[in-house]
Design an enzyme around this catalytic site. Structure first.
Site, PDB file in Angstrom:
ATOM      1  N   GLU A   1       0.875  -0.876  -0.409  1.00  0.00           N
ATOM      2  CA  GLU A   1      -0.150   0.190  -0.230  1.00  0.00           C
ATOM      3  C   GLU A   1       0.855   1.147   0.080  1.00  0.00           C
ATOM      4  OE1 GLU A   1      -1.118   2.613   0.973  1.00  0.00           O
ATOM      5  OE2 GLU A   1      -2.334   2.628   2.982  1.00  0.00           O
TER       6      GLU A   1
ATOM      7  N   CYS B   1      -3.241   7.718   3.876  1.00  0.00           N
ATOM      8  CA  CYS B   1      -2.596   7.230   2.370  1.00  0.00           C
ATOM      9  C   CYS B   1      -4.057   7.775   1.438  1.00  0.00           C
ATOM     10  CB  CYS B   1      -2.743   5.682   2.448  1.00  0.00           C
ATOM     11  SG  CYS B   1      -2.025   5.190   4.243  1.00  0.00           S
TER      12      CYS B   1
HETATM   13  O1  TXE Z   1       7.901   6.295   4.158  1.00  0.00           O
HETATM   14  P1  TXE Z   1       9.704   4.901   4.217  1.00  0.00           P
HETATM   15  P2  TXE Z   1       8.644   7.157   5.113  1.00  0.00           P
HETATM   16  C1  TXE Z   1       4.858   8.813   1.172  1.00  0.00           C
HETATM   17  C2  TXE Z   1       4.642   9.991   2.664  1.00  0.00           C
HETATM   18  C3  TXE Z   1       5.412  10.645   3.096  1.00  0.00           C
HETATM   19  C4  TXE Z   1       6.809   9.118   2.824  1.00  0.00           C
HETATM   20  C5  TXE Z   1       8.098   8.885   3.421  1.00  0.00           C
HETATM   21  O2  TXE Z   1       4.520  11.164   1.092  1.00  0.00           O
HETATM   22  O3  TXE Z   1       6.381  11.797   2.352  1.00  0.00           O
HETATM   23  O4  TXE Z   1       5.713   8.365   2.148  1.00  0.00           O
HETATM   24  O5  TXE Z   1       7.815   8.646   4.735  1.00  0.00           O
HETATM   25  C6  TXE Z   1      10.468   1.164   6.735  1.00  0.00           C
HETATM   26  N1  TXE Z   1      12.927  -2.509   3.062  1.00  0.00           N
HETATM   27  N2  TXE Z   1       4.108   8.194   2.845  1.00  0.00           N
HETATM   28  O6  TXE Z   1       9.822   7.811   5.287  1.00  0.00           O
HETATM   29  O7  TXE Z   1      10.306   5.158   3.957  1.00  0.00           O
HETATM   30  C7  TXE Z   1      10.707   2.103   7.674  1.00  0.00           C
HETATM   31  O8  TXE Z   1      11.659   1.664   8.614  1.00  0.00           O
HETATM   32  C8  TXE Z   1      11.765  -2.978   4.066  1.00  0.00           C
HETATM   33  C9  TXE Z   1       2.420   7.501   2.306  1.00  0.00           C
HETATM   34  O9  TXE Z   1       8.191   7.205   6.695  1.00  0.00           O
HETATM   35  O10 TXE Z   1       8.507   4.336   3.165  1.00  0.00           O
HETATM   36  C10 TXE Z   1       9.284   2.632   8.018  1.00  0.00           C
HETATM   37  O11 TXE Z   1       8.466   1.242   8.994  1.00  0.00           O
HETATM   38  N3  TXE Z   1      11.040  -1.412   4.603  1.00  0.00           N
HETATM   39  C11 TXE Z   1       3.002   5.914   3.200  1.00  0.00           C
HETATM   40  C12 TXE Z   1       8.468   1.733   6.460  1.00  0.00           C
HETATM   41  O12 TXE Z   1       9.486   1.458   5.597  1.00  0.00           O
HETATM   42  C13 TXE Z   1      11.910  -0.012   4.810  1.00  0.00           C
HETATM   43  C14 TXE Z   1       2.470   6.310   4.594  1.00  0.00           C
HETATM   44  C15 TXE Z   1       8.080   3.027   5.838  1.00  0.00           C
HETATM   45  O13 TXE Z   1       9.069   4.507   5.496  1.00  0.00           O
HETATM   46  C16 TXE Z   1      12.786   0.325   4.012  1.00  0.00           C
HETATM   47  C17 TXE Z   1       3.955   6.753   5.085  1.00  0.00           C
HETATM   48  C18 TXE Z   1      13.023  -1.098   3.363  1.00  0.00           C
HETATM   49  N4  TXE Z   1      14.568  -0.696   2.397  1.00  0.00           N
HETATM   50  C19 TXE Z   1       4.090   7.329   3.630  1.00  0.00           C
HETATM   51  N5  TXE Z   1      13.425   1.737   3.807  1.00  0.00           N
HETATM   52  C20 TXE Z   1       1.030   5.434   3.018  1.00  0.00           C
HETATM   53  N6  TXE Z   1       1.081   4.753   2.061  1.00  0.00           N
HETATM   54  O14 TXE Z   1      -0.061   6.220   2.798  1.00  0.00           O
HETATM   55  C21 TXE Z   1      12.509   1.623   4.881  1.00  0.00           C
HETATM   56  N7  TXE Z   1      11.832   0.845   5.241  1.00  0.00           N
END
Ligand code: TXE
Length: 470
Positions: free
Chosen positions: A245, A279
């Site tokens: 998602e 989201c």
């Molecule tokens: O997300 P990340 P972030 C969007 C929103 C925001 C951007 C970044 O625009 O500005 O995403 O948010 C883990 N393999 N959304 O930095 O980096 C990480 O530790 C596996 C939309 O929070 O994607 C965290 O637990 N996992 C979204 C999780 O992934 C990894 C909701 C999310 O981090 C990883 C939130 C890797 N290589 C933010 N690297 C929605 N779907 O609505 C990091 N993580």
């Protein structure tokens, strides 16, 4: 509920004095606790324990697992207020309104629904030559990687169906909101057998290892598209099944038949629930020329009377951005929209008087497709409002981006339903935006990811199939 009980809950999960990473209150920026900094070695150990525990958990059978999961939901309900206070401080969302207490209520509802929804074998053919049935069984170990916006609820969305189907689960909470998730899991574990559900608090390296680990059979991920892509790449190694998602940039289309006053409140919350950090929030609003000014004025009126501030105050229903990274994204996009002809109707610059991470509800009118605030996911309290005169053009605009989580159409219901079928998104709401239900499947299309959550489809997505033929 007293502070001391929230503190007691925190003490169960936080790192000892002098260790771990300090976590700040999103509103006041005071230290509220210390997140344990677990390592990849800790994660490997957790996965080994979850793998060892899985056969016994599966062997309990659906009825017993349902009973234990309902007991876990009872445990959650009993500590809901303490958990909501911790969530409010760490995440920033107020206790009141569709926020922290609402999130705890959602956790309980989704857990109970996942625990009790039947998934019977399906008889495919039953005639004189053939009897074939489709069964669903546990996959094994599920890795759950979550975000910081609805940290408890999204974790429940991932773990509840997975546990229900007989999988064991290892959770890696977002590094921005670890304490809320650790505390919730600690409470759930008061009712669950050892190692069915394990949380490992760590950084991105721990997330990456969880996705790539050879003993992880399925990854449930909610987060950014960039991380989603990395998880897809690592699934080439372990063949983990994926539910992704990845957020979106939901369009709302207001038809000329809509009544601006009647829809203003629902439009507002569709866009600004959790201060826009959702989201499937409404992230770009297309309004027909005939009623454009009335809709903008009606939304501005709701914005003016909706209080923002520290979430522990019962008066507030809007809070700060959760983190500086997101605050900077919102600030940049609003500045860019202003420089590109956007007309700021409310807000428009940080609400520094409320605290470091507060940004007011910002309505930006008279912007067009191509402006960054329209084309990029703002994930915060700034909404671009775009004028259109042909419904055809609004549909083209809604579909022009490479994401498709949700969308909404507002106005005469029959007319709106016809428009809805032409929109490329996993859900289209009519005269509302963003409401989810534990029995209604939810998931994105295009760049918003793949796989369905919730309801029977959600149970199937954390299972492997088996055909019994004969
Ligand atoms: O997300 P990340 P972030 C969007 C929103 C925001 C951007 C970044 O625009 O500005 O995403 O948010 C883990 N393999 N959304 O930095 O980096 C990480 O530790 C596996 C939309 O929070 O994607 C965290 O637990 N996992 C979204 C999780 O992934 C990894 C909701 C999310 O981090 C990883 C939130 C890797 N290589 C933010 N690297 C929605 N779907 O609505 C990091 N993580």
């Amino acid at each position: 509920m007293s502070e001391s009980t929230t503190a007691a809950l925190l003490d169960r999960v936080q790192a000892p004095e002098g260790e771990g990473r300090e976590i700040l209150d999103a509103a006041t920026r005071e230290v509220i606790g210390r997140a344990p900094e677990q390592t990849v070695a800790d994660l490997d150990d957790a996965i080994a324990r979850a793998k060892a525990a899985q056969p016994a958990w599966e062997a309990l059978g659906h009825e017993k697992r349902t009973e234990l999961l309902l007991a876990a939901a009872d445990a959650l309900d009993a500590r809901a207020e303490e958990l909501a206070q911790l969530l409010s401080r760490e995440q920033g969302k107020p206790l009141n309104g569709p926020n922290a207490r609402f999130e705890l209520g959602g956790c309980s509802a989704w857990l109970r629904t996942a625990a009790t929804t039947p998934l019977e074998p399906q008889v495919l053919i039953d005639d004189e030559n053939t009897h074939a049935e489709l069964h669903y069984k546990a996959i094994g170990v599920v890795g759950a990687i979550g975000p910081w916006n609805w940290p408890m609820m999204i974790t429940i969305w991932q773990i509840a169906p997975a546990l229900r189907m007989g999988n064991t689960v290892v959770v890696k909470p977002s590094e921005y909101t670890p304490l809320s998730v650790l505390a919730m899991i600690s409470v759930l574990n008061d009712a669950l057998p050892q190692d069915a559900l394990i949380a490992v608090s760590g950084g991105r390296d721990v997330g990456a290892r969880l996705a790539a680990h050879p003993d992880v059979d399925k990854v449930m991920f909610t987060g950014s598209t960039a991380t989603g892509r990395k998880i897809i790449e690592s699934s080439a190694g372990n063949l983990a099944r994926l539910t992704l998602e990845l957020g979106g940039n939901d369009a709302g289309i207001v038809l000329p038949s809509a009544d601006p006053q009647a829809i203003a409140q629902d439009l507002f919350w569709g866009a600004f629930i959790n201060t826009g950090q959702t989201c499937a929030a409404l992230k770009r609003l297309y309004v027909h020329d005939d009623i454009y000014d009335e809709v903008v004025d009606a939304l501005a009126e709701v914005a003016r009377r909706t209080p923002m501030g520290n979430g522990l105050s019962e008066d507030n229903v809007l809070g700060p951005l959760q983190n500086k990274q997101q605050f900077d994204i919102v600030s940049r996009l609003v500045e860019d929209a202003k420089a590109n002809g956007g007309r700021v109707v409310t807000g428009g610059s940080p609400a520094a008087e409320l605290g470091e991470l507060f940004y007011p509800i910002t309505l930006v009118a008279d912007v067009a497709d191509g402006v960054a605030l329209v084309d990029e996911e703002q994930f915060g309290p700034a909404l671009p409002i775009i004028r259109y005169s042909e419904v055809e053009d609004a549909v083209t605009s809604a579909n022009r981006l490479d994401v498709g989580l949700g969308a909404s159409v507002w106005g005469d219901r029959d007319e709106a339903r016809k428009v809805a079928t032409r929109i490329q998104s996993g859900t289209v709401w009519i005269n509302s935006h963003g409401g989810v239900h534990p029995m209604i499947p939810f998931g994105g299309v295009k760049g918003s990811g793949y796989g369905l959550e919730f309801g029977v489809e959600g149970l199937k997505s954390v299972a492997v199939h088996q055909v019994i033929n004969g």
